[in-house]
Write a protein that holds these residues in place. Structure first.
Motif, PDB file in Angstrom:
ATOM      1  N   ALA A   1       0.839  -1.203   0.000  1.00 19.32           N
ATOM      2  CA  ALA A   1       0.000   0.000   0.000  1.00 19.32           C
ATOM      3  C   ALA A   1       0.868   1.245   0.000  1.00 19.32           C
ATOM      4  N   ARG A   2       0.269   2.363  -0.346  1.00 18.48           N
ATOM      5  CA  ARG A   2       0.926   3.648  -0.177  1.00 18.48           C
ATOM      6  C   ARG A   2       0.774   4.091   1.284  1.00 18.48           C
ATOM      7  N   GLY A   3       1.448   5.176   1.624  1.00 15.38           N
ATOM      8  CA  GLY A   3       1.391   5.675   2.990  1.00 15.38           C
ATOM      9  C   GLY A   3      -0.029   5.999   3.412  1.00 15.38           C
ATOM     10  N   GLY A   4      -0.382   5.619   4.623  1.00 11.60           N
ATOM     11  CA  GLY A   4      -1.683   5.970   5.170  1.00 11.60           C
ATOM     12  C   GLY A   4      -2.824   5.103   4.673  1.00 11.60           C
TER      13      GLY A   4
ATOM     14  N   TYR B   1      -3.528   8.317  12.771  1.00  8.19           N
ATOM     15  CA  TYR B   1      -4.456   7.477  12.012  1.00  8.19           C
ATOM     16  C   TYR B   1      -4.137   5.976  12.094  1.00  8.19           C
TER      17      TYR B   1
ATOM     18  N   PRO C   1      -7.217   2.729  -0.676  1.00  4.32           N
ATOM     19  CA  PRO C   1      -8.392   3.391  -0.092  1.00  4.32           C
ATOM     20  C   PRO C   1      -9.243   4.078  -1.157  1.00  4.32           C
TER      21      PRO C   1
END
Lengths: 359, 355
Positions: free
Chosen positions: B151-154, B196, B257
C-alpha cells in the motif's frame, strides 16, 4: 456577480486552449509569458484544454485516495497541495485522454502571486499540453529549433546547455530563422518529419535578443524586462518560422573537459536522450523562485499510474519511446560537446556544420 | 567522526560515516554490526564537507555533473533540508557517496529525513542488484505462512498488520518487506506511528510516547500539514516474542483506499497487475533517487544504473513465486471495526470473491 474574461490560445491549429478567469485588477495581467506567442483574439470553438482559474468545488467523490492527498478516478485527479509559501488546489478532468478541463485555485499575494502564475504555466500547463499533443501524435521535444534556408534543425539539450545563446547567435547570421529556443513539436508527415515552432516565453526571448548579448540575465535585467511588459514597450519582434522539414538533430552536451567536437549518436541513444530530457524537464526544480524541488505534476502522473497502471498515463514513456522510434527511424543524430565557457565559436561551427552540408 | 556498519539480513551491507546523529541510525539499529570490510560493503555514505571530483564532467542544468560512474548534485532540497551529494563508483559493487548538509541548522530531524530520501533508496537499489526486491509493504506470519500488504502511505499497512498481530499473527515487517525466492524477509525498522494508525497498539504504548504522538499531531495541524513527524516505536518493544525474520509468502494484498465505500471490495488480480502497482508505489517512494537515475541515464544508457527500474520489475516477477495468491482490496478511507473484521475474514478465508 464578478465579470469573467476568457483568453484563447491556438497552437498551430493542432491544439486549442481557453483560459477563463475573473476580470479584476491584476498587476500581473499581460504577463502570460510562456504561451503569449499562441494568444489569439478570436473566440475558440471546442478547445482541447479549458482552464478555469479561481475558486471551485471539486468533484472528487468516489475517488481512490493516495497518500491522503491525491484523489484519483478514471481520467481525473484532484489535489490540494503546497510548496514553501505557495498553496494551491487543482482538479483535472480528462487527465489522460480526451478534452481536459482544469480548475486551478491559488491563494497568494504579491511576489507569490506572480510565482503562482508562472508555476501554473510551467509546472501544470506545459506538461498537460505535452500529453495532449502526444495523444494527437505530435511530439514536443526539449530543444531549440531554427530553420536554415527552410530546412529545420533541432538543437536538443538539458537546461543550461546554451540552447538559447546558440539560437541567438545563429539568428544574427543570414538565412537562419527562429522557431523556438526551448521546445519544438515534431510530427511525422508522409515522407518527412515536420517541425512546428513552439516559442515558449517569446516575450522574454524577444527582450533578451534585442537587449542582451547572451541569455544570462542579471536581477536588474529581469526587473527591466518586467517593467517593459508593464509599460507594454514594443521591441521589434523576432520573426518566427511556423514550420519546416526536419533535416537534423544535434544534441548539445555542455562539458568542462575543454573539448569541442562533433560526434554521432545511434537511434537508441538519441531516443534515450530525448525521453530522459523530457522527463527531467517535466520534473525539474528549475521553476524560478518556486520552492519546488520536484515537479508536482510529475508526482500526480506517478500517483495516477499507481492507481491505474494499465492507463495511457502509466505507459506515457514507453509509448513515447515506441512513437519516437517509429518517426525517427533512419534519421541521423549528432552530438556537439560544448565547453562550459560559451563563445560564438560554437554557433560558427554549427553554421559550418549545417551550411557545409555535413547534415 | 565515527563509522557504523549495518548488515541487512546478509544481503545488503553498508557503512555510515560522520557525526553520531547520522551514523547511529535508529531506523537500522536492528542491523548494526561491529565491522564490515571494504570488499563486503555495497555502499558507504560519508556525511561531511567534501571537494567534488568535477573534472571532465558533462554539466546538466548547471546543477548536475555527470561522467562515467559518477554523479554530483550541487544543490538539492526537501523542505528546510538542503544538501549536496556526490556518487562515486556508481556502476561498481561498492558505491561511495559523499553527502554534505548545507542547511545552516543541523536539526536532528534532517538525519531522519536523509534515511528516507537517500539511505532507503540505496538499500532498495542494492537489493535489486542482488536479485532481491524491496516492496513498500507490511508482512505478518502464521505458522510460516506469510501475508503481505502492499500500500501507499496511510492506506492501512500498519493498521492491518497490527490488528492481525492482535489476533495471533507474528510480526515480520511494517513499512518495507524484502522479497526473495517467494520468501518475505523482514526489514525491521521502527514503526512510524501517527494518529491514524495508532488505534491497535495504543494500549501497549508508554505514556511518554502517547504524549509525543499528541504533540506531533498538534504541530502537524498548526503547520497546516507542512511538518509531519512520525512517532517511532521499535517493533521489539511492542511484539517482543512475536517477531519472525522471514516467512513463505502465501498471499499478497494490494490495499487502495477509496472514498464513499461502506464495505471493502475484494478481487483476485494477476501477478502482472500486482507487479505494476508495486513498481509505481516504489517510484513514488523514492522520487529524488529516481531523478538521480534519470540524470545519469540521460548520458549513459544500457548500464546497471539506467536499467535499474526494469531490473527491479523483472526481479519482482522472478521472486514472487507462481504459487502466491494476489488480491486487491479497496478499503474505505477511514477504518472502523467492521473494516478490520471484513479484512480479517478475507485474509483467513481467501475465498469470497466479494464480501
Amino acid at each position: 456577480m464578478k465579470m469573467k474574461e476568457v483568453l484563447n490560445y491556438n497552437i498551430h491549429n493542432i491544439l486549442k486552449i481557453s483560459l477563463e478567469k475573473e476580470k479584476n485588477f491584476d498587476l500581473m495581467r499581460g504577463l502570460d509569458l510562456e504561451m503569449s506567442f499562441f494568444r489569439v483574439n478570436e473566440e475558440i470553438k471546442d478547445p482541447d484544454i479549458i482552464i478555469k482559474l479561481g475558486e471551485f468545488q471539486p468533484s472528487n467523490e468516489d475517488c481512490y485516495v493516495v497518500d491522503h492527498k491525491y484523489h484519483i478516478k478514471e481520467n481525473y485527479i484532484y489535489c490540494k497541495d503546497s510548496a514553501d509559501n505557495l498553496n494551491w488546489e487543482i482538479e483535472i478532468f480528462g487527465f489522460e485522454n480526451g478534452k481536459s478541463i482544469v480548475n486551478y485555485n491559488y491563494n497568494s499575494f504579491g511576489v507569490n502571486n506572480l510565482i503562482s502564475k508562472f508555476n501554473f504555466e510551467t509546472v501544470f500547463l506545459r506538461p498537460l499540453i505535452y500529453c495532449k499533443l502526444k495523444e494527437k501524435k505530435y511530439f514536443m521535444v526539449h530543444g531549440g529549433s531554427i530553420t536554415f534556408k527552410d530546412d529545420a534543425f533541432l538543437l536538443s539539450g538539458c537546461g543550461g546547455s546554451y540552447k538559447t545563446s546558440i539560437i541567438m547567435d545563429l539568428l544574427k547570421k543570414s538565412d537562419f530563422k527562429y522557431m523556438g529556443d526551448d521546445w519544438a513539436i515534431l510530427h511525422k508527415e508522409e515522407d518527412s518529419i515536420k517541425v512546428f515552432s513552439f516559442p515558449a516565453h517569446f516575450k522574454l526571448f524577444n527582450y533578451v535578443f534585442n537587449n542582451k548579448k547572451d541569455e544570462n540575465l542579471t536581477f536588474v535585467d529581469k526587473v527591466k524586462f518586467i517593467k517593459s511588459l508593464w509599460k507594454k514597450e514594443n521591441s521589434e519582434n523576432v520573426q518566427v518560422n511556423d514550420s519546416g522539414e526536419l533535416k537534423g538533430i544535434i544534441f548539445l552536451n555542455k562539458s568542462n573537459s575543454g573539448d569541442f567536437c562533433f560526434g554521432t549518436l545511434d537511434l537508441d541513444d538519441a531516443i534515450n536522450r530525448l525521453i530522459n530530457n523530457t522527463k527531467l524537464e517535466m520534473n525539474s526544480d528549475s521553476v524560478p523562485m518556486s520552492g519546488f524541488s520536484l515537479n508536482p505534476l510529475y508526482r500526480y502522473i506517478t500517483a495516477y499510474s499507481y492507481v491505474f497502471p494499465d492507463s495511457n498515463m502509466a505507459k506515457l514513456w514507453k509509448t513515447l519511446e515506441d512513437d519516437l522510434k517509429e518517426i525517427l527511424n533512419n534519421f541521423n543524430f549528432y552530438e556537439l560537446e560544448i565547453p562550459d565557457n560559451y563563445s560564438s565559436h560554437v554557433s560558427d561551427s554549427i553554421v559550418d556544420f549545417i551550411g557545409g552540408g555535413c547534415i | 567522526m565515527q563509522v557504523n556498519y549495518y548488515n541487512i539480513n546478509g544481503i545488503v551491507k553498508f557503512a555510515l560515516r560522520g557525526s553520531k546523529n547520522f551514523t547511529e541510525s535508529l531506523r537500522y539499529s536492528n542491523y548494526l554490526v561491529d565491522y564490515l570490510g571494504e570488499d563486503e560493503l555495497d555502499f558507504t555514505i560519508n556525511l561531511n564537507k567534501f571537494d567534488p571530483n568535477l573534472e571532465n564532467c558533462s554539466i546538466l542544468e548547471d546543477n548536475y555533473y555527470v561522467k562515467k560512474n559518477y554523479l554530483y548534485c550541487k544543490k538539492e532540497s526537501y523542505k528546510a533540508l538542503k544538501w549536496e551529494i556526490e556518487f562515486n563508483n556508481l556502476e561498481t559493487p561498492h558505491i561511495k557517496v559523499n553527502l554534505n548538509i548545507k542547511s545552516s541548522l543541523k536539526l536532528k530531524v534532517f538525519y531522519i529525513l536523509l534515511e528516507g530520501l537517500l539511505i532507503d533508496p540505496l538499500i532498495h537499489y542494492c537489493l535489486s542488484k542482488k536479485s532481491s526486491c524491496l516492496m513498500h509493504a507490511s508482512c505478518v506470519d502464521l505458522n510460516n505462512s506469510g501475508l503481505v500488504f502492499v500500500a501507499r502511505g496511510g492506506a492501512g499497512k500498519t493498521s492491518i498488520s497490527t490488528n492481525l498481530i492482535k489476533k495471533g499473527f507474528n510480526f515480520v515487517s511494517d513499512n518495507y518487506t524484502i522479497v526473495k525466492d517467494g520468501k518475505g524477509i523482514g526489514f525491521v525498522e521502527p514503526l512510524n506511528i501517527f494518529t491514524y494508525n495508532v488505534s491497535n497498539i495504543k494500549n501497549g504504548l508508554k505514556k511518554s510516547k502517547k504524549l509525543e504522538l499528541l504533540a506531533k499531531n498538534l504541530i502537524f495541524k498548526l503547520s497546516n500539514g507542512y511538518i509531519k513527524v512520525f512517532t517511532r516505536i521499535k517493533p521489539m518493544d511492542l511484539f517482543n516474542d512475536k517477531i519472525e525474520k522471514e516467512t513463505e509468502i502465501k498471499s499478497i494484498f494490494l490495499i487502495i483506499p477509496k472514498e464513499n465505500l461502506d464495505k471493502i471490495m475484494f478481487s483476485k488480480i494477476s501477478k502482472r497487475e500486482l507487479v505494476d502497482h508495486i513498481y509505481f508505489n516504489q517510484k513514488m517512494e523514492f522520487p529524488y533517487f529516481d531523478r538521480y537515475i534519470t540524470y545519469y541515464s540521460y548520458l549513459f544508457s544500457e548500464n546497471e544504473v539506467s536499467g535499474h527500474w526494469l531490473k527491479y520489475k523483472n526481479g519482482l516477477y522472478t521472486n514472487l513465486n507462481d504459487g502466491i495468491n494476489f488480491y486487491r482490496i479497496d478499503v474505505p478511507t477511514k477504518y472502523n471495526k467492521k473494516t478490520f473484521d471484513d479484512i480479517l475474514k478475507v485474509v483467513e478465508n481467501e475465498r469470497s470473491p466479494q464480501l
